[in-house]
Design a protein around this motif. Structure first.
Motif, short mmCIF file in Angstrom:
data_model
loop_
_atom_site.label_atom_id
_atom_site.label_comp_id
_atom_site.label_asym_id
_atom_site.label_seq_id
_atom_site.Cartn_x
_atom_site.Cartn_y
_atom_site.Cartn_z
N LYS A 71 -3.78 3.25 9.07
CA LYS A 71 -3.25 4.59 8.66
C LYS A 71 -1.90 4.71 8.31
CE LYS A 71 -4.99 8.75 8.45
NZ LYS A 71 -6.32 9.04 7.35
N ILE A 72 -0.99 3.84 9.07
CA ILE A 72 0.29 3.89 8.78
C ILE A 72 0.41 3.57 7.35
CG2 ILE A 72 2.45 2.48 9.00
CD1 ILE A 72 1.92 2.50 12.06
N ALA A 73 -0.53 2.53 6.72
CA ALA A 73 -0.32 1.89 5.45
C ALA A 73 -0.69 2.93 4.46
CB ALA A 73 -1.35 0.81 5.27
N GLU A 74 -1.39 3.91 4.60
CA GLU A 74 -1.51 5.09 3.64
C GLU A 74 -0.40 6.00 3.42
OE1 GLU A 74 -4.67 7.36 5.21
OE2 GLU A 74 -6.05 5.39 5.59
N ASN A 75 0.74 5.86 4.36
CA ASN A 75 1.83 6.66 4.15
C ASN A 75 3.23 5.74 3.68
OD1 ASN A 75 1.02 9.27 5.16
ND2 ASN A 75 0.16 7.99 6.82
N MET A 76 2.89 4.42 3.35
CA MET A 76 4.06 3.68 2.99
C MET A 76 3.82 2.80 1.61
SD MET A 76 5.16 1.54 6.38
CE MET A 76 6.29 2.22 7.80
N THR A 77 4.85 2.40 0.91
CA THR A 77 4.44 1.82 -0.08
C THR A 77 4.16 0.35 0.19
OG1 THR A 77 6.89 0.93 -0.49
CG2 THR A 77 6.60 3.02 -1.17
N TYR A 78 3.75 -0.32 -0.81
CA TYR A 78 3.13 -1.72 -0.53
C TYR A 78 4.12 -2.65 0.07
CZ TYR A 78 -0.90 -0.20 -3.15
OH TYR A 78 -2.30 0.48 -3.64
N GLN A 80 6.76 -1.78 1.75
CA GLN A 80 7.31 -1.34 3.00
C GLN A 80 6.15 -1.65 4.15
OE1 GLN A 80 7.44 2.96 2.26
NE2 GLN A 80 9.67 2.77 2.05
N PHE A 81 4.96 -2.04 3.75
CA PHE A 81 3.95 -2.33 4.83
C PHE A 81 4.16 -3.75 5.22
CE2 PHE A 81 -0.32 -3.42 6.22
CZ PHE A 81 -0.42 -2.53 7.29
N VAL A 82 4.78 -4.84 4.55
CA VAL A 82 4.78 -6.04 4.87
C VAL A 82 5.37 -6.51 6.06
CG1 VAL A 82 6.17 -8.40 4.30
CG2 VAL A 82 5.27 -6.86 2.33
N PRO A 83 6.58 -5.81 6.59
CA PRO A 83 6.85 -5.91 8.06
C PRO A 83 5.64 -5.50 9.02
CG PRO A 83 8.58 -4.93 6.81
CD PRO A 83 7.43 -4.72 5.85
N TYR A 84 4.75 -4.58 8.73
CA TYR A 84 3.68 -4.53 9.70
C TYR A 84 2.68 -5.51 9.68
CZ TYR A 84 5.52 0.51 10.10
OH TYR A 84 6.29 1.56 10.67
N THR A 85 2.57 -6.28 8.63
CA THR A 85 1.69 -7.53 8.61
C THR A 85 2.34 -8.61 9.64
OG1 THR A 85 2.76 -8.60 6.80
CG2 THR A 85 1.20 -7.21 6.37
N ASP A 86 3.61 -8.60 9.70
CA ASP A 86 4.22 -9.33 10.58
C ASP A 86 3.61 -9.18 12.01
OD1 ASP A 86 5.85 -10.56 8.76
OD2 ASP A 86 7.68 -9.22 9.33
N ARG A 87 3.39 -7.94 12.47
CA ARG A 87 2.92 -7.46 13.66
C ARG A 87 1.57 -7.49 13.96
NH1 ARG A 87 7.63 -6.08 11.87
NH2 ARG A 87 9.49 -5.64 13.38
N LEU A 88 0.75 -8.18 13.10
CA LEU A 88 -0.65 -8.24 13.52
C LEU A 88 -0.57 -9.55 14.39
CD1 LEU A 88 -2.21 -7.32 9.74
CD2 LEU A 88 -2.28 -6.22 11.83
N ASP A 89 -0.94 -10.73 13.48
CA ASP A 89 -0.75 -11.89 14.45
C ASP A 89 0.71 -12.42 14.37
OD1 ASP A 89 -0.53 -14.40 15.70
OD2 ASP A 89 -2.16 -15.38 14.15
#
Length: 413
Positions: A71-78, A80-89
């Motif tokens: 859901k956060i991805a829907e409110n961020m540019t593409y 800007q979401f890169v740091p959130y992929t860090d926090r998956l695995d």
């Protein structure tokens, strides 16, 4: 007086589960393992019903770490979401970054340069080694082998030093960008990577000598937590857990991306699907990752580390941003509105250390995704726990969880 001897065979896990309830009238015990227990490797909770020492039922409870990344991805540019992929695995952020960027690039129709692809492969394989080192160290510590933990974490720190030199961060790297990378490799960095490879393999031999023929380790892991090939397919297992059960599937080979088809490597396949096979598969994978790393460095092409011809998608170079009005405006528009991705849908999955990590992106145009769905391999791998745990002993819990090598960051997306 001679007595007739009888052979005794140990019943399998399913037989043990029903044997106690058939022979004795016992009271069942409900036990909660986690969500703060060290052997659950994160905030995982197991609601277990015991009959003596035998597990009758196991209900995994997830969601304690849920952050709503999709859901956060829907409110961020593409970007800007890169740091959130860090926090998956969060044990292999460089691999997550690359897989996510490739999904967006497929949607945008961007072809990144060969040097960018090679660096992504190089960093993804280094991340695979780093992830397996932590998984192996924690797994063996759970079953009593503390020395291995010390060796693997020392080697992992050496990799983190290399990550820091390349990206500026040790843990959450955020190195990949849509259309390329944050920056190129520093001078002499590849030589230091090769030096690590040369020093790492002898230490991996030492780990194998400590574990592979170790009677205690074998007793704790062999014929424990067996996953059949059919069950691995039915429950959607991927990565080393599926390959240890005999499923010959590796996306790097079967659906190559970022130029993986250029490199020669072998896919480790197990036979028994038990905790011991899952350990062996990861040991082979680390050796194959070192093999790929050496090939990438040997074949590293020259050229740009990012695409240069997508003005509404790729940020201009910093020196041009500070000296040219056109590039300054382009930088401002992409930073505030996001890279302008055309409408459409795409799904891409790559071979992350834990298994197949996939991103489904629905775009209606503009700089922000309309919808995003993430396939976290750890979530799928944990789905087999209710069937896998039934009939096992309490002491097997740590062995089984450690062998699955999951991370709750991508499970509780």
């Amino acid at each position: 007086m001679a007595t007739e001897s009888k052979e005794y065979t140990m019943p399998d896990a399913a037989a043990r589960a029903s044997q106690a309830s058939e022979e004795f009238e016992t009271e069942k015990l409900d036990l909660s393992v986690g969500p703060s227990h060290p052997s659950t490797h994160g905030v995982l909770r197991l609601n277990i019903q015991l009959d003596g020492e035998i597990i009758q039922n196991c209900d995994p409870v997830v969601g304690y770490l849920h952050r709503g990344d999709e859901k956060i991805a829907e409110n961020m540019t593409y970007n800007q979401f890169v740091p959130y992929t860090d926090r998956l695995d969060y044990l292999a952020p460089l691999a997550n970054n690359a897989i996510y960027a490739i999904a967006v690039e497929k949607l945008a129709g961007i072809e990144v340069p060969e040097r960018c692809q090679a660096i992504r492969v190089l960093t993804s394989e280094m991340a695979r080694v780093s992830s397996h080192l932590l998984g192996l160290g924690a797994y063996t510590m759970d079953v009593g082998a503390l020395t291995v933990f010390m060796i693997t974490f020392t080697e992992r720190e050496k990799l983190y030093d290399l990550f820091e030199e390349l990206t500026g961060a040790r843990f959450t790297t955020s190195y990949t960008r849509v259309g390329g990378l944050l920056k190129d490799m520093p001078d002499g960095w590849m030589d230091r990577v090769l030096k690590f490879c040369d020093e790492f393999l002898p230490l991996l031999d030492d780990v194998e000598e400590l574990l592979t023929r170790n009677r205690i380790f074998i007793d704790r892991t062999a014929d424990v937590g067996i996953i059949s090939k059919e069950d691995a397919i039915s429950y959607g297992l991927t990565g080393p857990n599926a390959r240890a059960s005999g499923l010959d599937l590796d996306l790097r080979r079967d659906a190559p991306y970022s130029g993986y088809e250029k490199y020669d490597f072998e896919v480790a396949i197990g036979e028994n699907g038990d905790c011991y096979d899952r350990y062996l598969v990861r040991m082979v994978e680390m050796r194959q990752s070192i093999r790929i790393i050496r090939q990438v460095i040997e074949k590293m092409p020259d050229g740009p580390y990012r695409s240069e011809d997508q003005k509404k998608i790729i940020l201009p170079h910093k020196d041009k941003t500070l000296t040219s009005m056109e590039e300054l405006i382009q930088n401002f528009m992409i930073t505030t509105e996001g890279p302008q991705i055309p409408p459409g849908e795409v799904y891409f999955e790559g071979e992350a250390p834990k298994g197949a990590l996939g991103f489904f992106i629905n775009s209606r145009g503009g700089g922000v995704p309309y919808r995003m769905k993430i396939r976290g391999p750890s979530f799928c791998n944990l789905s087999i726990l209710p069937k896998l745990m039934k009939g096992c002993m309490v002491s097997d819990i740590a062995s089984i969880l450690g062998s699955l090598d999951f991370v709750m960051g991508e499970c509780d997306r």
